[in-house]
Design a protein around this motif. Structure first.
Motif, PDB file in Angstrom:
ATOM      1  N   LEU A 293      -6.291  43.617  72.197  1.00 25.02           N
ATOM      2  CA  LEU A 293      -5.604  44.540  72.778  1.00 25.02           C
ATOM      3  C   LEU A 293      -3.984  43.878  72.555  1.00 25.02           C
ATOM      4  CD1 LEU A 293      -4.983  46.882  74.473  1.00 25.02           C
ATOM      5  CD2 LEU A 293      -5.093  45.624  76.452  1.00 25.02           C
ATOM      6  N   GLY A 294      -3.780  42.695  72.691  1.00 29.28           N
ATOM      7  CA  GLY A 294      -2.713  41.954  72.498  1.00 29.28           C
ATOM      8  C   GLY A 294      -2.247  42.233  70.918  1.00 29.28           C
ATOM      9  N   VAL A 295      -3.238  41.959  70.115  1.00 25.91           N
ATOM     10  CA  VAL A 295      -2.828  42.208  68.608  1.00 25.91           C
ATOM     11  C   VAL A 295      -2.465  43.545  68.351  1.00 25.91           C
ATOM     12  CG1 VAL A 295      -3.712  42.198  66.038  1.00 25.91           C
ATOM     13  CG2 VAL A 295      -4.339  40.417  67.876  1.00 25.91           C
ATOM     14  N   ILE A 296      -2.993  44.610  69.097  1.00 27.87           N
ATOM     15  CA  ILE A 296      -2.381  45.996  68.842  1.00 27.87           C
ATOM     16  C   ILE A 296      -1.130  46.167  69.689  1.00 27.87           C
ATOM     17  CG2 ILE A 296      -3.165  48.465  69.618  1.00 27.87           C
ATOM     18  CD1 ILE A 296      -6.022  47.215  69.394  1.00 27.87           C
ATOM     19  N   VAL A 297      -0.853  45.514  70.862  1.00 23.15           N
ATOM     20  CA  VAL A 297       0.284  46.021  71.470  1.00 23.15           C
ATOM     21  C   VAL A 297       1.488  45.426  70.848  1.00 23.15           C
ATOM     22  CG1 VAL A 297       1.489  45.501  73.776  1.00 23.15           C
ATOM     23  CG2 VAL A 297      -0.899  46.373  73.748  1.00 23.15           C
ATOM     24  N   THR A 298       1.321  44.568  70.254  1.00 20.52           N
ATOM     25  CA  THR A 298       2.624  43.736  69.950  1.00 20.52           C
ATOM     26  C   THR A 298       3.233  44.470  68.871  1.00 20.52           C
ATOM     27  OG1 THR A 298       1.714  41.454  70.321  1.00 20.52           O
ATOM     28  CG2 THR A 298       3.272  41.813  68.814  1.00 20.52           C
ATOM     29  N   PRO A 299       2.711  45.101  67.695  1.00 21.08           N
ATOM     30  CA  PRO A 299       3.155  45.833  66.995  1.00 21.08           C
ATOM     31  C   PRO A 299       3.750  47.400  67.465  1.00 21.08           C
ATOM     32  CG  PRO A 299       1.070  45.788  66.233  1.00 21.08           C
ATOM     33  CD  PRO A 299       1.318  44.419  67.294  1.00 21.08           C
ATOM     34  N   LEU A 300       2.849  47.918  68.541  1.00 20.59           N
ATOM     35  CA  LEU A 300       3.193  49.019  69.132  1.00 20.59           C
ATOM     36  C   LEU A 300       4.506  48.763  69.793  1.00 20.59           C
ATOM     37  CD1 LEU A 300       2.529  51.819  70.232  1.00 20.59           C
ATOM     38  CD2 LEU A 300       1.088  50.799  72.128  1.00 20.59           C
ATOM     39  N   ALA A 301       4.768  47.741  70.722  1.00 20.69           N
ATOM     40  CA  ALA A 301       6.167  47.695  71.080  1.00 20.69           C
ATOM     41  C   ALA A 301       7.033  47.311  70.195  1.00 20.69           C
ATOM     42  CB  ALA A 301       6.228  46.578  72.221  1.00 20.69           C
ATOM     43  N   PHE A 302       7.087  46.676  69.312  1.00 19.03           N
ATOM     44  CA  PHE A 302       7.947  46.538  68.157  1.00 19.03           C
ATOM     45  C   PHE A 302       8.471  48.038  67.537  1.00 19.03           C
ATOM     46  CE2 PHE A 302       8.934  46.033  63.670  1.00 19.03           C
ATOM     47  CZ  PHE A 302       9.893  45.232  63.808  1.00 19.03           C
ATOM     48  N   GLY A 303       7.567  48.714  67.145  1.00 15.69           N
ATOM     49  CA  GLY A 303       7.548  50.054  66.791  1.00 15.69           C
ATOM     50  C   GLY A 303       8.262  50.924  67.472  1.00 15.69           C
ATOM     51  N   ASN A 304       7.755  50.973  68.820  1.00 12.63           N
ATOM     52  CA  ASN A 304       8.471  51.783  69.691  1.00 12.63           C
ATOM     53  C   ASN A 304      10.037  51.327  69.845  1.00 12.63           C
ATOM     54  OD1 ASN A 304       9.098  52.220  72.952  1.00 12.63           O
ATOM     55  ND2 ASN A 304       8.328  53.933  71.870  1.00 12.63           N
ATOM     56  N   ALA A 305      10.261  50.059  69.887  1.00 10.27           N
ATOM     57  CA  ALA A 305      11.624  49.640  70.158  1.00 10.27           C
ATOM     58  C   ALA A 305      12.609  50.083  68.992  1.00 10.27           C
ATOM     59  CB  ALA A 305      11.697  48.041  70.419  1.00 10.27           C
ATOM     60  N   ILE A 306      12.207  50.022  67.939  1.00  9.81           N
ATOM     61  CA  ILE A 306      13.122  49.995  66.804  1.00  9.81           C
ATOM     62  C   ILE A 306      13.059  51.589  66.665  1.00  9.81           C
ATOM     63  CG2 ILE A 306      12.396  47.963  65.566  1.00  9.81           C
ATOM     64  CD1 ILE A 306      10.689  49.444  63.696  1.00  9.81           C
ATOM     65  N   THR A 307      12.234  52.489  66.822  1.00  9.26           N
ATOM     66  CA  THR A 307      12.167  53.703  66.881  1.00  9.26           C
ATOM     67  C   THR A 307      13.341  54.362  67.689  1.00  9.26           C
ATOM     68  OG1 THR A 307       9.835  54.215  66.081  1.00  9.26           O
ATOM     69  CG2 THR A 307      11.004  56.202  66.894  1.00  9.26           C
ATOM     70  N   ASN A 308      13.507  53.995  68.803  1.00 12.36           N
ATOM     71  CA  ASN A 308      14.272  54.770  70.081  1.00 12.36           C
ATOM     72  C   ASN A 308      15.607  54.281  69.664  1.00 12.36           C
ATOM     73  OD1 ASN A 308      12.320  55.977  71.614  1.00 12.36           O
ATOM     74  ND2 ASN A 308      11.727  54.106  72.782  1.00 12.36           N
ATOM     75  N   VAL A 309      15.877  52.953  69.260  1.00 12.75           N
ATOM     76  CA  VAL A 309      17.317  52.588  68.816  1.00 12.75           C
ATOM     77  C   VAL A 309      17.838  53.297  67.839  1.00 12.75           C
ATOM     78  CG1 VAL A 309      18.808  50.639  68.262  1.00 12.75           C
ATOM     79  CG2 VAL A 309      17.085  50.398  69.951  1.00 12.75           C
ATOM     80  N   SER A 310      17.048  53.386  66.533  1.00 13.67           N
ATOM     81  CA  SER A 310      17.259  53.979  65.415  1.00 13.67           C
ATOM     82  C   SER A 310      17.589  55.616  65.671  1.00 13.67           C
ATOM     83  CB  SER A 310      16.260  53.560  64.358  1.00 13.67           C
ATOM     84  OG  SER A 310      16.193  52.547  64.097  1.00 13.67           O
ATOM     85  N   LEU A 311      16.804  56.296  66.487  1.00 13.38           N
ATOM     86  CA  LEU A 311      16.913  57.619  66.834  1.00 13.38           C
ATOM     87  C   LEU A 311      18.186  57.876  67.373  1.00 13.38           C
ATOM     88  CD1 LEU A 311      13.326  59.132  67.596  1.00 13.38           C
ATOM     89  CD2 LEU A 311      14.830  59.427  65.445  1.00 13.38           C
ATOM     90  N   ASN A 312      18.505  56.970  68.421  1.00 21.42           N
ATOM     91  CA  ASN A 312      19.936  57.009  69.132  1.00 21.42           C
ATOM     92  C   ASN A 312      21.143  56.797  68.269  1.00 21.42           C
ATOM     93  OD1 ASN A 312      19.004  57.777  71.900  1.00 21.42           O
ATOM     94  ND2 ASN A 312      18.151  55.803  72.230  1.00 21.42           N
ATOM     95  N   THR A 313      20.784  55.947  67.130  1.00 20.09           N
ATOM     96  CA  THR A 313      21.897  55.898  66.536  1.00 20.09           C
ATOM     97  C   THR A 313      22.233  56.813  65.551  1.00 20.09           C
ATOM     98  OG1 THR A 313      21.273  53.324  66.440  1.00 20.09           O
ATOM     99  CG2 THR A 313      23.085  53.922  65.006  1.00 20.09           C
ATOM    100  N   LEU A 314      21.222  57.457  64.984  1.00 19.97           N
ATOM    101  CA  LEU A 314      21.519  58.611  64.219  1.00 19.97           C
ATOM    102  C   LEU A 314      21.835  59.665  64.693  1.00 19.97           C
ATOM    103  CD1 LEU A 314      18.020  58.398  61.996  1.00 19.97           C
ATOM    104  CD2 LEU A 314      20.440  58.047  61.305  1.00 19.97           C
TER     105      LEU A 314
END
Length: 444
Positions: A343-364
């Protein structure tokens, strides 16, 4: 605004948003139980939670546009004042109806996030905007890390007993009221600090110009912005991201309780870990990533990561069957099960992906709007997110109980696929000021 003043303003906004989210986060572990204490069912308690996002959905465009025409500072001060009233009323609530009223007022005031985003867009140049909005995202993450912990502290038996010994008889001192009063006090301190330290980011002449255009053609201007700048595609993508991720937010604790027997303490550790990753990414890593790859590519990569990681969350025990358990480092320590490691292995990239998606969309989104449209544009995306968080948890809960535990997570991952497609077809030349090479073809 000079560079030094810009940095100071950015720091002040960061603190304002962090403390605002800290006050909000304090009540996360309290709200469901508070509703049950008035005899509400779990469904009604869920409606109480959703009422915040519903009112935020309605209020965000108005507050964002108001900040364009009247200034960012007055709107931020107004929203903080309203939040103090809402959280105080929440603590004093003597009925479920008052609890709903306080929660809905807090939701209206919670629409100020669009104004904070627009403020950052005002004080940062386009090339630094991802860093600025990432800093705002870090404030979100930190608020949600420390807020629930403070809520648990103020609801503890020791603090409640101490408060009961000093509070007058008319002032309730319970496990529900004390976190509410703490949120009000923290927000009130935030209001004073903002009044003293926060400068206005929009010159008067720009606010006058915005008012004139607002009177003349508000609907026409918004329609033109949606068509001309590709804002419509970004808003749809933002809605889908928020809707898909609400499956994780609303059902994760149910899942870990069913699969691992985890209670509040274990889930608090997992959610804190998740929040720390988001805060690190949005507060430090997002700038270098967007500098090297651009917001457009980073947004696509983040959504693609979530396609697989969101859908994989409920299957962590299966993946864990291929991973050995970790024995405790100390003789009295607990063994870390292989399923939890997975679960930790899965959640780590999940949190990373969500973080970069939200900021990038807001910047666009910021790049797609002119200086006079920033508040309105962010209000539109904030509304899309609030609408998604209003209906997403309800659908996720239905799927969890009516189909199976894996259904809301698989749906969340599947909803990330159209986001990748939408962004891949977006003509980035329509996003004003983007640092990336435009596509040669315009989407049909």
């Amino acid at each position: 605004m000079s560079v030094d003043n810009s940095r100071r303003a950015l720091a002040v906004v960061f603190v304002i948003v962090f403390v605002d989210l800290l006050g909000f986060g304090i009540l996360i572990p309290v709200i469901p139980l508070y509703a049950l204490s008035f005899g509400a069912t779990e469904f009604v308690g869920s409606l109480l939670i959703a009422s915040y996002s519903a009112m935020q959905f309605l209020a965000a465009p108005f507050l964002g546009r108001l900040s364009d025409t009247r200034g960012r500072r007055p709107v931020l001060l107004l929203s903080l004042t309203g939040s103090v009233i809402a959280w105080t009323l929440f603590g004093l609530a003597g009925s479920l109806a008052v609890l709903f009223a306080a929660r809905m007022l807090a939701g209206v005031m919670g629409g100020n996030i669009a104004t904070a985003q627009a403020y950052i867009a005002d004080v940062t140049p386009p090339e630094d905007r991802a860093r600025g909005l990432g800093l705002l995202g870090a404030a979100f993450g930190l608020g949600f890390i420390f807020g629930p912990a403070l809520g648990g502290f103020f609801a503890s038996e020791f603090v409640v007993s101490a408060a009961q010994s000093v509070f007058p008889a008319w002032l309730p001192a319970t496990e529900f009221s004390l976190p509410s009063f703490a949120a009000a006090a923290i927000t009130g301190t935030n209001l004073v600090a903002a009044y003293v330290l926060l400068p206005e980011s929009r010159p008067p002449e720009e606010r006058v110009a915005s008012r004139e255009r607002d009177r003349e053609s508000r609907l026409t201007e918004l329609a033109d912005a949606l068509r001309t700048h590709g804002l419509g595609t970004l808003v749809v993508a933002f809605f889908l991201v928020s809707f898909a991720f609400s499956a994780l937010e609303s059902q994760f604790i149910f899942l870990t309780n069913d699969q691992y027997g985890y209670g509040a303490t274990e889930n608090a550790i997992l959610l804190t870990y998740f929040g720390v990753i988001i805060a690190i990414v949005q507060g430090g890593l997002i700038g270098p990533l967007t500098d090297r790859y651009g917001e457009y590519r980073v947004a696509i990569a983040g959504a693609a990561i979530q396609v697989f990681t969101l859908a994989a969350v409920p299957f962590a025990p299966y993946f864990g069957s291929y991973i050995p358990s970790v024995e405790p480092l100390l003789p009295v320590g607990p063994t870390l099960p292989s399923a939890v490691i997975a679960l930790g292995v899965i959640v780590t990239p999940l949190a990373f992906g969500n973080a970069i998606t939200n900021v990038s969309l807001n910047t666009l989104v910021s790049r797609s709007a002119t200086a006079d449209e920033q508040g309105g544009a962010f209000g539109l995306t904030q509304s899309a997110g609030s609408l998604a968080r209003t209906f997403g948890p309800a659908l996720a809960g239905f799927l969890y109980t009516a189909i199976d535990y894996w259904a809301p997570f698989v749906l969340g991952g599947a909803l990330m696929i159209p986001i990748v497609v939408l962004l891949a077809r977006l003509d980035v030349s329509l996003v004003a000021g983007t640092s990336e090479s435009p596509r040669t073809e315009t989407p049909e």
